[in-house]
Design an enzyme around this catalytic site. Structure first.
Site, PDB file in Angstrom:
ATOM      1  N   GLU A  54       0.947  -1.121  -0.216  1.00 28.88           N
ATOM      2  CA  GLU A  54      -0.055   0.014  -0.034  1.00 28.88           C
ATOM      3  C   GLU A  54       0.785   1.237   0.136  1.00 28.88           C
ATOM      4  O   GLU A  54       1.624   1.665   0.976  1.00 28.88           O
ATOM      5  CB  GLU A  54      -0.935   0.068   1.386  1.00 28.88           C
ATOM      6  CG  GLU A  54      -1.674   1.112   1.399  1.00 28.88           C
ATOM      7  CD  GLU A  54      -2.283   1.229   2.959  1.00 28.88           C
ATOM      8  OE1 GLU A  54      -3.074   2.298   3.230  1.00 28.88           O
ATOM      9  OE2 GLU A  54      -2.351   0.259   3.533  1.00 28.88           O
TER      10      GLU A  54
ATOM     11  N   ASP B 126      -1.382  -1.514   5.707  1.00 30.78           N
ATOM     12  CA  ASP B 126      -1.259  -1.092   7.066  1.00 30.78           C
ATOM     13  C   ASP B 126      -2.213  -1.599   7.907  1.00 30.78           C
ATOM     14  O   ASP B 126      -3.518  -2.032   7.207  1.00 30.78           O
ATOM     15  CB  ASP B 126      -1.453   0.619   6.887  1.00 30.78           C
ATOM     16  CG  ASP B 126      -0.251   1.293   6.174  1.00 30.78           C
ATOM     17  OD1 ASP B 126       0.805   0.654   6.053  1.00 30.78           O
ATOM     18  OD2 ASP B 126      -0.216   2.537   5.991  1.00 30.78           O
TER      19      ASP B 126
ATOM     20  N   ASP C 249      -4.329  -0.125   9.587  1.00 27.95           N
ATOM     21  CA  ASP C 249      -5.513   0.725  10.037  1.00 27.95           C
ATOM     22  C   ASP C 249      -6.674   0.600   9.359  1.00 27.95           C
ATOM     23  O   ASP C 249      -6.785  -0.457   8.626  1.00 27.95           O
ATOM     24  CB  ASP C 249      -4.984   2.477   9.869  1.00 27.95           C
ATOM     25  CG  ASP C 249      -4.547   2.552   8.570  1.00 27.95           C
ATOM     26  OD1 ASP C 249      -4.612   1.627   7.834  1.00 27.95           O
ATOM     27  OD2 ASP C 249      -3.871   3.458   8.049  1.00 27.95           O
TER      28      ASP C 249
ATOM     29  N   ASP D  16      -7.661   2.271   6.733  1.00 22.05           N
ATOM     30  CA  ASP D  16      -7.600   2.360   5.123  1.00 22.05           C
ATOM     31  C   ASP D  16      -6.997   1.029   4.655  1.00 22.05           C
ATOM     32  O   ASP D  16      -7.167   0.601   3.265  1.00 22.05           O
ATOM     33  CB  ASP D  16      -6.681   3.417   4.668  1.00 22.05           C
ATOM     34  CG  ASP D  16      -7.616   4.904   4.862  1.00 22.05           C
ATOM     35  OD1 ASP D  16      -8.752   4.742   4.555  1.00 22.05           O
ATOM     36  OD2 ASP D  16      -6.869   5.874   5.025  1.00 22.05           O
TER      37      ASP D  16
END
Length: 451
Positions: free
Chosen positions: A80, A153, A155, A157
């Protein structure tokens, strides 16, 4: 004859279509769809697939390819963003590890037509890098890497990007999943430093185990209610059970079932057969009405020819209804709570006293004493919680997430194709109402919510 036929057909067909606009519209839509299908097929054929070393010039510019040409020994990390991609490129073993950074979130292919999907630069890049082709040209035997690793990641997103990629693979490259080539990287969530020593921990569960391992014989826990005391290894086991008990109780509380109701069931030793007796269910209802229920009444359970207790309680201002019946006391959640409560035994009720090096702290409740012991175990530690792969330098990323000797990977598999197909359709499709119903039904079961 040609001129005459063209003129007659043009005039008659033109008049018909003017008088029947619905038919004309359907004909035009069919033509447009056929054109889109032809364009999608053309784009699919144009996606160049590598057949050997000489074809490397046709690979996407973002791809940092590996030196290994045998797919069985090659890995592709789908990363990402450029920041994490840069760290991954520097930290990788370029002999067998390739890196493909994707910018932002790829197209949701569940909602997109094939021609629109192939118009997406990120998806074309991904298809070209994998070398399998797409649609009718798809050939899983030509996949260039036998380990395709999604590395995003930790998180919101990152989770969304991972879901979009899984949707793409499931809908258009399902054979890659079926052959066992698709994986999800498991970067650590924590780095714990004690002096010069650094330890990487995968998640909250590993963090709890790490902290409990720091508890020595210099600490003891006493229940001032029962007088029972524990220290050392016995205390570690006790805290683990208390944490498990607290987790299950919290999940039930989020559904409108407070700990007081659960304790009433435990204290009475309530079993499935108790719901055959209305008087016992009435007694339970009277015992729990002190816990601020808007509703707590006994109703007939026609399905089991017995009785049930229907309760309603507000959770964060929202009314939550629950049904306490024979099925409920037999659930996995209640079984685990009974086992944990039995292990905790005399320590189930406070207040508590924690003694260390002659100093004593008092705590009123089980959650408070568990939190206090965890916090005391953190003294002397520098704890860093990672939110993104870009926070790691190349050496850390290699050591924790990319090194085959130390990394952890989750292999993606299809255990239930029917259920998987339904979930992808609900969560990623065009229909809003089924998705709303799914979220409302499962929202309170979420364990890791980033808001």
């Amino acid at each position: 004859v040609k001129t005459w036929v063209q003129q007659v057909v043009y005039e008659k067909l033109g008049s018909y279509l003017e008088e029947n606009p619905r038919v004309a519209r359907r004909i035009v839509e069919k033509n447009v769809e056929s054109a889109r299908a032809r364009e999608a097929a053309r784009k699919a054929r144009e996606l160049v697939r590598r057949k050997g070393a000489l074809d490397s010039s046709s690979l996407p510019g973002k791809l940092a390819d590996c030196q290994e040409k045998d797919p069985a020994f090659s890995e592709l990390f789908i990363v990402e963003g450029d920041s994490a991609g840069g760290s991954a490129k520097q930290g990788r073993d370029r002999k067998f590890q390739a890196i493909l950074p994707l910018r932002g979130k790829i197209l949701n292919v569940e909602k997109a037509r094939l021609d629109k999907m192939l118009a997406s630069a990120e998806i074309r890049t991904l298809i070209t890098a994998l070398g399998t082709g797409i649609a009718q040209d798809f050939d899983s035997g030509k996949v260039r890497y036998h380990k395709v690793i999604v590395m995003t990641d930790a998180d919101v997103d990152g989770s969304h990007i991972r879901t979009l990629l899984l949707t793409f693979f499931y809908r258009h490259m399902q054979a890659v999943i079926e052959k066992g080539f698709l994986y999800i990287a498991q970067p650590p969530l924590f780095k714990v430093a004690e002096g010069k020593k650094e330890t990487y921990l995968k998640d909250e569960k590993e963090m709890s185990k790490f902290l409990l391992a720091r508890i020595g014989d210099d600490r003891s826990l006493t229940s001032e209610m029962s007088g029972a005391s524990a220290a050392g290894a016995k205390l570690v086991t006790l805290i683990e059970k208390m944490e498990e008990y607290r987790g299950h109780i919290a999940r039930l509380a989020s559904r409108g079932i407070p700990e007081g109701l659960v304790r009433a069931l435990l204290d009475r030793g309530t079993s499935k057969s108790d719901f055959d007796d209305r008087q016992r269910v009435e007694d339970l209802a009277r015992a729990i009405r002190v816990f601020d229920f808007e509703k707590a009444e006994v109703v007939a359970d026609e399905e089991h020819s017995s009785w049930a207790l229907e309760v309603t309680r507000r959770v964060n201002g929202v009314p939550k209804s629950a049904r306490i019946d024979a099925d409920f006391v037999g659930t996995y959640e209640m079984k685990r709570i009974r086992e944990a409560a039995k292990s905790i035994g005399a320590f189930l009720d406070g207040p508590y006293a924690v003694t260390r090096n002659g100093e004593t702290e008092r705590h009123a409740t089980l959650p408070a004493v568990v939190d206090a012991i965890y916090e005391s175990a953190k003294k002397g530690l520098a704890i860093n919680r990672y939110k993104g792969l870009g926070e790691m330098n190349p050496e850390q990323l290699w050591q924790t997430t990319m090194n085959p000797e130390t990394r952890r990977l989750l292999q993606v598999a299809i255990e239930d194709a029917v259920e998987a197909n339904e979930v992808f359709s609900i969560l990623m499709g065009d229909a809003v109402e089924p998705r709303r119903e799914f979220i409302e039904k499962n929202a309170l079961n979420v364990r890791n919510l980033d808001i």
